[in-house]
Design an enzyme around this catalytic site. Structure first.
Site, PDB file in Angstrom:
ATOM      1  N   GLU A  47       0.857  -1.194   0.000  1.00  9.43           N
ATOM      2  CA  GLU A  47       0.000   0.000   0.000  1.00  9.43           C
ATOM      3  C   GLU A  47       0.897   1.250   0.000  1.00  9.43           C
ATOM      4  OE1 GLU A  47      -1.668   0.690   3.910  1.00  9.43           O
ATOM      5  OE2 GLU A  47      -3.386   1.767   3.117  1.00  9.43           O
ATOM      6  N   ASN A 110      -6.842   6.384  -1.839  1.00 10.74           N
ATOM      7  CA  ASN A 110      -5.766   5.430  -1.565  1.00 10.74           C
ATOM      8  C   ASN A 110      -5.990   4.280  -2.551  1.00 10.74           C
ATOM      9  OD1 ASN A 110      -4.016   3.527  -0.495  1.00 10.74           O
ATOM     10  ND2 ASN A 110      -4.558   3.943   1.642  1.00 10.74           N
ATOM     11  N   LYS A 127      -9.316   2.244  -2.007  1.00  7.23           N
ATOM     12  CA  LYS A 127      -9.559   1.699  -0.663  1.00  7.23           C
ATOM     13  C   LYS A 127     -10.897   2.170  -0.091  1.00  7.23           C
ATOM     14  CE  LYS A 127      -7.081   1.318   3.790  1.00  7.23           C
ATOM     15  NZ  LYS A 127      -5.812   1.678   4.458  1.00  7.23           N
ATOM     16  N   GLU A 146      -6.013   8.703   7.728  1.00  6.70           N
ATOM     17  CA  GLU A 146      -6.548   8.315   6.405  1.00  6.70           C
ATOM     18  C   GLU A 146      -7.929   8.909   6.159  1.00  6.70           C
ATOM     19  OE1 GLU A 146      -5.882   4.497   4.547  1.00  6.70           O
ATOM     20  OE2 GLU A 146      -4.845   3.853   6.353  1.00  6.70           O
ATOM     21  N   CYS A 176      -4.971  -2.973   2.726  1.00  2.00           N
ATOM     22  CA  CYS A 176      -4.698  -2.943   4.160  1.00  2.00           C
ATOM     23  C   CYS A 176      -5.900  -3.226   5.049  1.00  2.00           C
ATOM     24  CB  CYS A 176      -4.019  -1.641   4.550  1.00  2.00           C
ATOM     25  SG  CYS A 176      -3.241  -1.798   6.179  1.00  2.00           S
ATOM     26  N   ASN A 201       0.195  -1.300   5.315  1.00  2.09           N
ATOM     27  CA  ASN A 201       1.114  -0.616   6.243  1.00  2.09           C
ATOM     28  C   ASN A 201       0.447  -0.748   7.610  1.00  2.09           C
ATOM     29  OD1 ASN A 201       3.205   1.598   4.838  1.00  2.09           O
ATOM     30  ND2 ASN A 201       1.418   1.169   3.567  1.00  2.09           N
TER      31      ASN A 201
HETATM   32  N1  CDV Z   1      -3.023   1.248   6.563  1.00  2.00           N
HETATM   33  C1  CDV Z   1      -3.971   0.654   7.309  1.00  2.00           C
HETATM   34  O1  CDV Z   1      -5.100   0.510   6.868  1.00  2.00           O
HETATM   35  N2  CDV Z   1      -3.591   0.256   8.566  1.00  2.00           N
HETATM   36  C2  CDV Z   1      -4.506  -0.321   9.501  1.00  2.00           C
HETATM   37  C3  CDV Z   1      -4.105   0.023  10.910  1.00  2.00           C
HETATM   38  C4  CDV Z   1      -4.291   1.437  11.222  1.00  2.00           C
HETATM   39  C5  CDV Z   1      -4.899  -0.770  11.929  1.00  2.00           C
HETATM   40  C6  CDV Z   1      -4.605  -1.832   9.370  1.00  2.00           C
HETATM   41  O2  CDV Z   1      -5.733  -2.337   9.373  1.00  2.00           O
HETATM   42  O3  CDV Z   1      -3.583  -2.511   9.318  1.00  2.00           O
END
Ligand code: CDV
Length: 315
Positions: A47, A110, A127, A146, A176, A201
């Site tokens: 990501e 994103n 996203k 975000e 993510c 991430n």
């Molecule tokens: N980049 C993300 O979406 N990170 C989230 C963190 C903040 C919990 C994740 O679900 O990994």
């Protein structure tokens, strides 16, 4: 005849704020070279792969925020990545912050794209599950803004049929936090997805619930393995990890089979290529038996899933 594609999960170690896109692209090209010599057809990156994970900072100056966004894809700085992939005949998935004029206004998402071996973009995903908060919360060790910097994605979870260069794979994407939500997988499961590509991430420390910190790696694999099995699909999870600007992020990039088993996994929190030879038909026996959706699903009984957002316990 079996339908094999060899996939590389191209994990990236930390990217600091001072690292420019050309330097990052050079690291990514090196991983592509390794992928090519390992026989990969497709390489997946994390990501927001081109910059440090900028939502960790509260910023008010839109010009400053926009330095983390791509205004064209590929930009001049990123063009060498696209050329290298095309020269090597490698397909790739890339996550980045997208700034676009759409519907008469500037929008920011994103985003992830898939580019085939000929250099043609064949898929885009924006996203949907944006974690974190929209306002400055100074009590946190670091921010997760975000909800401030991105709009919720407006493309749902499309599944595309790739061309013969990828054995006609039915490919889907998520990003993510999406991986923690069964809905993300199921929307693609209902389109027969055979491989989900996802970048992440994930900080080790979760400021609102620090008691979860010790479980970060476990939850990462738990959700991807469950999503793979319950939808009879390959899942390729790719981390950006290591200590980025003082913030420690989990690694654990993994390629997971439709059986729910991890078949290959990263062992560092640095740039590392994880490779697996994936039979796209491996999920077929699950799709025809336990998870034969047409036969066993009961959507009439699932209405609450789309009618209710938050949990409401009975009186
Ligand atoms: N980049 C993300 O979406 N990170 C989230 C963190 C903040 C919990 C994740 O679900 O990994």
């Amino acid at each position: 005849m079996s339908r094999i594609i060899t996939v590389g999960a191209a994990q990236l170690g930390a990217i600091q704020r001072s690292d420019n896109r050309s330097a990052v692209a050079a690291r990514m090209i090196e991983l592509m070279r390794q992928a090519k010599s390992s026989g990969c057809d497709l390489v997946a990156f994390p990501e927001l792969a081109l910059t440090t994970f900028f939502p960790r900072w509260f910023m008010e100056d839109q010009e400053e925020i926009d330095t983390f966004f791509e205004h064209e894809m590929p930009s001049n700085e990123i063009a060498p990545l696209f050329s290298a992939a095309q020269e090597m005949g490698l397909a790739f998935m890339l996550g980045f912050a997208e700034k676009v004029d759409e519907g008469g206004r500037t929008r920011r998402f994103n985003t992830q794209i898939i580019v085939d071996k000929s250099g043609k973009q064949i898929a885009k995903y924006r996203k949907i599950h944006l974690p974190g908060h929209a306002e400055h919360e100074p009590w946190r060790a670091f921010q997760h803004l975000e909800k401030r910097y991105f709009e919720v994605g407006n493309l749902s979870w499309p599944v595309v049929r790739a061309g013969p260069d990828l054995n006609g794979a039915l490919l889907g994407q998520m990003i993510c936090n999406d991986r923690r939500w069964p809905e993300s997988y199921r929307v693609m499961g209902l389109q027969g997805v055979e491989m989900v590509l996802l970048g992440y991430n994930t900080p080790v420390h979760n400021p609102p619930a620090p008691m979860h910190d010790r479980l970060g790696d476990f939850h990462n694999h738990l959700v991807m393995q469950a999503g793979a099995y319950q939808n009879a699909t390959w899942v390729v999870g790719v981390a950006k990890c290591g200590v980025e600007e003082g913030c420690e992020m989990i690694g654990g990039s993994a390629i997971i089979a439709p059986t729910g088993e991890i078949v290959a996994q990263a062992v560092t929190r640095e740039d590392e290529l994880v490779v697996a030879r994936c039979d796209l038909d491996l999920g077929r026996s699950y799709k025809n038996s336990t998870f034969n959706f047409a036969r066993h699903r009961e959507p009439e009984q699932y209405r609450m899933l789309v009618e209710r957002k938050g949990a409401k316990p009975p009186e």
